[in-house]
Each structure stands twice: as C-alpha cells, then as structure tokens.
Design a protein around this motif. Structure first.
Motif, short mmCIF file in Angstrom:
data_model
loop_
_atom_site.label_atom_id
_atom_site.label_comp_id
_atom_site.label_asym_id
_atom_site.label_seq_id
_atom_site.Cartn_x
_atom_site.Cartn_y
_atom_site.Cartn_z
N HIS A 138 47.90 -18.84 73.12
CA HIS A 138 47.93 -20.04 72.54
C HIS A 138 48.92 -20.98 72.95
O HIS A 138 49.68 -20.65 74.08
N SER A 139 49.62 -22.05 72.25
CA SER A 139 50.42 -23.03 72.65
C SER A 139 51.61 -22.20 72.75
O SER A 139 52.08 -21.52 71.64
N SER A 151 45.70 -22.83 84.22
CA SER A 151 44.85 -22.29 83.27
C SER A 151 43.32 -22.01 83.85
O SER A 151 42.87 -22.96 84.16
N THR A 174 40.51 -20.86 83.02
CA THR A 174 39.10 -21.33 82.40
C THR A 174 39.06 -22.50 81.49
O THR A 174 38.03 -22.98 80.84
N ARG A 175 40.49 -22.97 81.06
CA ARG A 175 40.47 -23.91 80.09
C ARG A 175 41.57 -25.26 80.69
O ARG A 175 41.50 -25.21 81.93
N THR A 176 41.97 -26.00 79.69
CA THR A 176 42.86 -26.99 80.00
C THR A 176 44.19 -26.90 79.83
O THR A 176 44.70 -26.14 78.97
N THR A 184 47.75 -28.36 79.17
CA THR A 184 48.37 -29.41 78.63
C THR A 184 49.79 -29.50 78.22
O THR A 184 50.14 -28.53 77.78
#
Length: 298
Positions: A178-179, A197, A199-201, A203
C-alpha cells in the motif's frame, strides 16, 4: 499315737506350703536377648548411615545459610549463578543478569514469555521459535538505550519508524503493498535509485511539491503507454542546456509529394492543436501549416 499317725510323721515332707508364692527368674534370657541386641545394633547402624548421607548431601549441594549451590537468597530476591534448568513454568517479576555478563535463555523447542493482568488474562506474548520470532501484544515498541526515543513501533493501525535513516540492503529492494509516507527517499552513494510499479500506477503526491534530483547522474522515467505532465494552476518549466526530443514525426508538404526533396538538415518544431509535436522542413517562412497533415493522423 496310732500306727497310721506314726507312719505319716516319719515320712519326709516334700510338699510346699500352700501359703508361700512360687519364685520365678526376672529378665530376658536366651534367643530373645540376642535378637534384641541385634535390632538395637541394626538401628544404630541405620542412624549412622542416615547421618553420613545427610552430611554428604549438604556437602554436595553446598547448603549454606544463604541458599543452596548456585542459588542464593537475599533481600532483593533469588540469585542464580551458572546454568540453570527449569522443567516447569517459571513465574517471576523481573529477570536480569549481572552487570558483566549477558542473559541467555535456551530451550530445545522455543522460549515463550507471557504477560497477564490481574484476572489472569493474556495481555502480551513473545515466542522465540526455531523458525520465527512472534510477538503478540496491543503495541510493540523498540526504543533507544536511554528509552527516550522510539525507534520502531507497531499496532493495528500503523507502523512507525523513528530512526533517522531506514536502510534496505536486499537485492530486490523493498516491496510495499500500500502507500507509504516519507519526507525523503535516497539511495546509497554510488548506487541507483529505482521506483517501480510493475502492474499498477506509481503516484507521488505532496501538498507543497515533489522534488526529484540527480546531482551526479541521469534521471530516467519510462512507461509503456502514455506519460503525462499536468499542471493545473502553474506551468511546466524545462531548464537545461539542451532539450532533446527524439522520434518526432516528420511532416511533409502535399506539394512536394512525388518530387525530389533535397537533403534537409534544419527543421522547424511545430505543434498540433491537440498538443502533438512534429518536425517540418525549415524554409524562409514557417512551413508548419503546409505540413500539418501529421495532425490528421493523431
């Protein structure tokens, strides 16, 4: 005197008088006396053997007025010296070693430390096993030597690291599901810093700004599809000695199709209405309008 009376008077009187009691010998004689002496001697031998064994046990176990062997009883509690083995659970308030020696807890299976409240309910547990170390409590903290600063704390809601620097030395880096929130991310000297990342974004957000700096190297951002630089209220400022945009499409004029085009070394940078950049052969004037067919393909 008649003849019968004479005969009775002349015979000796061997009959005892009925008025005198018989006399018997007093004491223990014979085999009874020998058995009594034997039992008395056996009891004396057993007493001597018991006394000798008691003295030997006291000597071997080192019984003193202060304790037994490595166990010493003083006003502060019980003191054990050397190696001690406990076959059953041990209930104590405090365990500490001497100032010049460490405290070692050893077990063939695991070492479990439990903490309970006044009602006997389990409030904390620390288990050191052959494969893992498990801690079960409401809040887990690691503090400095003086106990003034919390280096690491964990509870059901968050995990906090209070050290000035967190170092990850694994070859695969650190993986966060998680963040994370941190004011500074830095690699080791002469090492690359990579944020990825798969497979995801990815940010990065900050209320006052995000600064990415590479003082002695290159900064590289790679994506598979689109990379967007968006500024809602300000501007995007690129400050460098050289700004290079590679693989830009080349616009061609419709009038030059089918005719020989001389070798071009100077181009003009043009922008489509949708923001797409392309190159146009430089001329005496602007040639972007004549080569704007590139904008129709996007």
């Amino acid at each position: 005197m008649t003849q019968e009376q004479y005969i009775l008077a002349a015979q000796p009187n061997n009959l005892q008088r009925s008025g005198c009691a018989p006399v018997y010998p007093v004491g223990i004689y014979g085999w009874r006396k020998r058995c009594l002496y034997f039992f008395v001697l056996l009891l004396l031998v057993i007493m001597i053997v018991n006394l000798a064994l008691t003295i030997w046990i006291l000597k071997v176990m080192n019984f003193t007025v202060d304790g037994m062997g490595n166990l010493r009883v003083n006003k502060d509690g019980i003191r054990l010296e050397g190696i001690s083995q406990f076959l059953l659970p041990l209930y104590v308030k405090e365990i500490r070693s001497r100032k010049d020696s460490p405290l070692i807890l050893h077990s063939d299976r695991n070492v479990t430390v439990n903490a309970r409240n006044d009602l006997g309910q389990l409030t904390g547990q620390l288990t050191v096993g052959p494969e893992s170390v498990e801690a079960q409590c409401q809040r887990f903290e690691v503090k400095t030597n003086d106990g003034g600063k919390v280096l690491f704390s964990a509870d059901e809601e968050e995990i906090s690291i209070g050290a000035e620097k967190l170092r990850v030395t694994g070859t695969e880096g650190a993986v966060f599901g998680h963040s994370i929130e941190t004011p500074h991310i830095r690699a080791e000297p002469f090492q690359d810093l990579k944020l990825e990342s798969p497979t995801r974004t990815l940010t990065m957000e900050a209320p006052k700004g995000v600064e990415i700096s590479a003082d002695a190297g290159d900064f590289k951002a790679t994506c598979r599809k689109q990379m967007q630089l968006v500024s809602t209220e300000g501007e995007i400022f690129l400050n460098a000695n050289t700004i290079r945009l590679g693989n830009l499409p080349l616009g061609t004029s419709t009038t030059s199709l089918g005719s020989a085009v001389p070798k071009q070394t100077v181009y003009e940078l043009c922008v489509c209405p949708n923001g797409k950049l392309y190159l146009s052969p430089a001329g005496t004037g602007s040639t972007c309008h004549s080569t704007s067919n590139v904008c129709l393909w996007s």
